[in-house]
Design a protein around this motif. Sequence first.
Motif, short mmCIF file in Angstrom:
data_model
loop_
_atom_site.label_atom_id
_atom_site.label_comp_id
_atom_site.label_asym_id
_atom_site.label_seq_id
_atom_site.Cartn_x
_atom_site.Cartn_y
_atom_site.Cartn_z
N PHE A 121 1.42 -1.68 -0.12
CA PHE A 121 -0.06 -0.08 -0.04
C PHE A 121 1.09 1.20 0.00
O PHE A 121 1.54 1.75 0.77
CB PHE A 121 -1.42 0.51 1.02
N GLY A 122 0.36 1.65 -0.94
CA GLY A 122 1.27 3.54 -1.39
C GLY A 122 0.90 4.79 -0.17
O GLY A 122 1.75 5.71 -0.74
N GLY A 123 -0.03 4.19 0.59
CA GLY A 123 -0.50 5.73 0.97
C GLY A 123 -1.82 6.14 -0.23
O GLY A 123 -1.85 6.15 -1.22
N GLN A 156 -5.84 8.85 3.86
CA GLN A 156 -6.77 9.07 5.41
C GLN A 156 -5.04 8.36 6.01
O GLN A 156 -5.23 8.41 6.99
CB GLN A 156 -7.76 8.13 5.37
N VAL A 157 -4.29 7.09 4.71
CA VAL A 157 -3.53 6.86 5.61
C VAL A 157 -2.45 6.90 4.26
O VAL A 157 -1.87 6.70 3.60
CB VAL A 157 -3.77 4.94 5.98
N GLY A 158 -0.96 6.84 5.53
CA GLY A 158 0.04 6.43 4.78
C GLY A 158 0.76 5.55 4.38
O GLY A 158 0.24 4.63 4.53
N PRO A 159 2.04 5.75 3.45
CA PRO A 159 2.24 4.37 2.86
C PRO A 159 3.18 3.39 3.42
O PRO A 159 3.53 3.80 4.80
CB PRO A 159 3.49 4.41 1.81
N ASP A 160 2.93 2.45 3.42
CA ASP A 160 3.06 1.28 4.35
C ASP A 160 4.23 0.68 4.25
O ASP A 160 5.09 -0.88 3.63
CB ASP A 160 2.09 -0.70 3.68
N LEU A 161 5.26 1.39 4.86
CA LEU A 161 7.11 1.87 5.18
C LEU A 161 7.08 0.24 5.32
O LEU A 161 8.38 -0.15 5.53
CB LEU A 161 7.40 2.18 5.13
N GLU A 162 6.54 -0.19 6.77
CA GLU A 162 7.33 -1.56 7.21
C GLU A 162 6.74 -2.45 6.38
O GLU A 162 8.00 -3.54 6.38
CB GLU A 162 5.76 -1.71 8.37
N SER A 163 5.81 -2.60 5.51
CA SER A 163 5.81 -3.64 4.53
C SER A 163 6.93 -3.79 3.54
O SER A 163 7.49 -4.52 3.08
CB SER A 163 4.44 -4.18 4.22
N LEU A 164 6.87 -2.69 3.14
CA LEU A 164 8.02 -2.01 2.00
C LEU A 164 9.64 -2.88 2.56
O LEU A 164 9.94 -3.07 1.88
CB LEU A 164 7.91 -0.80 1.89
N SER A 177 4.52 -0.68 -4.97
CA SER A 177 2.94 0.02 -4.43
C SER A 177 2.34 0.55 -5.02
O SER A 177 2.10 1.01 -6.24
CB SER A 177 3.99 2.05 -4.25
N THR A 178 1.54 0.58 -4.70
CA THR A 178 -0.07 0.37 -5.14
C THR A 178 -0.64 1.43 -4.15
O THR A 178 -0.22 1.62 -3.24
CB THR A 178 -0.61 -0.03 -5.68
N ARG A 179 -2.16 1.58 -4.78
CA ARG A 179 -3.13 2.39 -3.84
C ARG A 179 -3.80 2.00 -3.46
O ARG A 179 -4.17 1.38 -2.70
CB ARG A 179 -3.59 3.81 -4.85
N ASP A 180 -5.22 2.09 -3.93
CA ASP A 180 -6.73 1.10 -3.58
C ASP A 180 -6.16 -0.79 -3.94
O ASP A 180 -6.59 -1.09 -3.65
CB ASP A 180 -7.85 1.79 -5.02
N GLU A 181 -5.59 -0.53 -4.72
CA GLU A 181 -5.20 -1.76 -4.97
C GLU A 181 -4.17 -2.94 -3.69
O GLU A 181 -4.86 -4.30 -3.88
CB GLU A 181 -4.44 -2.42 -6.29
N PRO A 228 -18.55 -2.34 3.32
CA PRO A 228 -17.92 -0.74 3.24
C PRO A 228 -17.98 -0.45 4.36
O PRO A 228 -17.45 0.82 4.35
CB PRO A 228 -19.21 -0.20 2.57
N VAL A 229 -18.36 -1.33 5.25
CA VAL A 229 -18.03 -1.14 6.68
C VAL A 229 -17.55 -2.37 7.65
O VAL A 229 -17.15 -3.29 7.23
CB VAL A 229 -19.44 -0.46 7.80
N GLY A 230 -16.34 -2.33 8.76
CA GLY A 230 -15.77 -3.06 9.25
C GLY A 230 -14.55 -2.98 9.37
O GLY A 230 -13.68 -1.93 8.93
N PRO A 231 -13.70 -4.25 9.54
CA PRO A 231 -12.17 -4.67 9.59
C PRO A 231 -11.92 -4.35 8.50
O PRO A 231 -12.00 -5.18 7.58
CB PRO A 231 -12.05 -5.55 10.68
N CYS A 232 -10.91 -3.09 8.28
CA CYS A 232 -10.32 -3.30 7.15
C CYS A 232 -8.65 -3.10 7.19
O CYS A 232 -8.31 -2.32 8.54
CB CYS A 232 -10.56 -1.55 6.20
N GLY A 233 -8.02 -2.54 6.53
CA GLY A 233 -6.19 -2.16 6.32
C GLY A 233 -5.44 -2.40 4.85
O GLY A 233 -6.23 -2.64 4.12
N PRO A 234 -4.76 -2.10 5.37
CA PRO A 234 -3.48 -1.70 4.42
C PRO A 234 -3.16 -3.81 4.06
O PRO A 234 -2.42 -4.11 4.83
CB PRO A 234 -1.64 -1.30 4.46
N ASP A 235 -2.93 -4.25 2.91
CA ASP A 235 -2.58 -5.26 2.99
C ASP A 235 -0.91 -5.24 1.67
O ASP A 235 -0.86 -4.38 0.83
CB ASP A 235 -3.29 -6.24 2.05
N SER A 236 -0.38 -6.24 1.29
CA SER A 236 0.26 -6.86 0.61
C SER A 236 0.51 -8.34 -0.53
O SER A 236 0.40 -9.08 0.50
CB SER A 236 1.91 -6.92 1.46
N GLU A 237 0.36 -7.99 -1.44
CA GLU A 237 0.07 -9.19 -2.56
C GLU A 237 1.18 -9.63 -2.99
O GLU A 237 2.16 -9.20 -3.09
CB GLU A 237 -1.10 -8.94 -3.30
#
Length: 376
Positions: free
Chosen positions: A124-126, A129-137, A149-153, A160-169
Motif C-alpha cells: 500500500f502506497g498511501g 487517510q493512511v500513509g504508505p506501508d513502509l514497514e512492509s516495504l 507500491s499501489t493505492r486502492d489495489e 463498505p464498513v467493518g475491519p480493514c487495513g493495508p495489505d501486501s499481495e
Amino acid sequence: MNTDDIVRTFLDFYRERGHELITGSSLLPPPSDPVLFTTSGMHPLTPYLQGRPHPQGRRLVNVQRCLRTTDLDEIGDLTHLTVFEMLGSWSLGDYDHPQSLRWGYELLRDGFGIPREKLYVTVFGGDEQVGPDLESLDTWRELGLPVESTRDENWWSNGPVGPCGPDSEIFFWTGDGPPEGSPTTDSRWVEIWNHVHMRYERGEDGGLVPLRQVNVDTGMGLERLVSVLQGRRSVYETDLFEPWMRTVPLLWDLDERSVRVVCDHLRSSVVVLEEGVRPSNTGRGYVVRRLIRRLLMVLWRGDDSRTLSDLPGEFVGTGTVRGVLLDEERRFSQLLVRGRRVLSRPEFRGPLSEEDYRYLHDTHGLPREWVGSVLR
C-alpha cells in the motif's frame, strides 16, 4: 504435489508455529448476518478481529469454502471461480505484520519450492487517510523480493464498513519466458496470497478508527495455488477439476471458455444445493438460480437439445440435487418459450432501450444476454 499434499503442507507449517486449526465455517452465514454467503476466510472471524477473545487462542489457521458472485463475468478465464477454498492464517493481536510476511515467504520458498525470481509483491502506497506501508516495504526489500507500491489495489476490506487495513499481495510469474514488468503492467503476474494488516474499523461515515487490537489476516486461494504448484495454465487443469474437465467436453461440443463456465457453474450449483439452498427469485435462492440459468444459456448456445440429464450420476447424484437441477432446467426452458412470444410483440422489433431490458427482466424474468441473442 497433489491438492491434499498442498493443504497439509500449509496447515502443518502454521501449526508448527503455534497456530490452532479451526474448523471451516459453513458456506451459509448465520441468519443474523446480512451477507448471503461466506465470501472470505476472515468473514466468520469478524467479531474476533474486532477484539472478542477466540476460544482457541490468538494464532489460528484453517481452510474455508467461499462463494463470490462479484466476479461472475470473469468466470471462464484461467483463474476465477465462483466457489473456491481459501487457506487462511490469523494473528489476533499477537505477532506483527512483518513476521507474517517473513513466514509467508519462507513457506512459499521452502515448503512449496517456489524460486524467488518467480515472485513479486505489492504494498500500500498511501492515500488521503493512511500513509504508505513502509514497514512492509522494508521487510520485502530485506527479503530480496521486488516490490511495487499501489493505492486502492492494496487496501483490503470485507465491505463498505467493518475491519480493514493495508495489505501486501504476493504474485507468481505465469509466463513462459523470464519474468517481465510488474503486477500492474503485466497480467502474467498472478496474485496467489494476500497478507492484510487489519488494524482499522471503517464506520458508516467512511472514517477510520484503530481497532482494539492489531491483527494479521492472510488468505490464499487453494485452487490458484494448486495450479501454480502443478505447473498448470489454469485452475481448471488441476486435479481438483480433472473429473469435470474430462467429462463435460465428451458430453457437449463447446469451446474452451464455455467448458470452463459450465464446469464452474455446475460445480458451484451442486455445492450450494447440497447446503440446502433451493432456486428462487430472492436471496440465496436467486444466486443458485442465476448460476444454473447462466450455465444453461451457455449450454444451449447453438444447440438447445443439450440437457443436464446427460450428466453422469457421480457428478450430481441421482437424488435431490439432480432433481432440483432438472426441474430448474424445465422451468427455464418454459420461461424462454414464453419469452419468445413476448419478444415477438411489435414494441420489441426495434432497438431496445435500457428501460425495455429492465421491463423484460423484472416483469418476465428474461436475462439480458438471452434477449440480446434472440434479437440479434
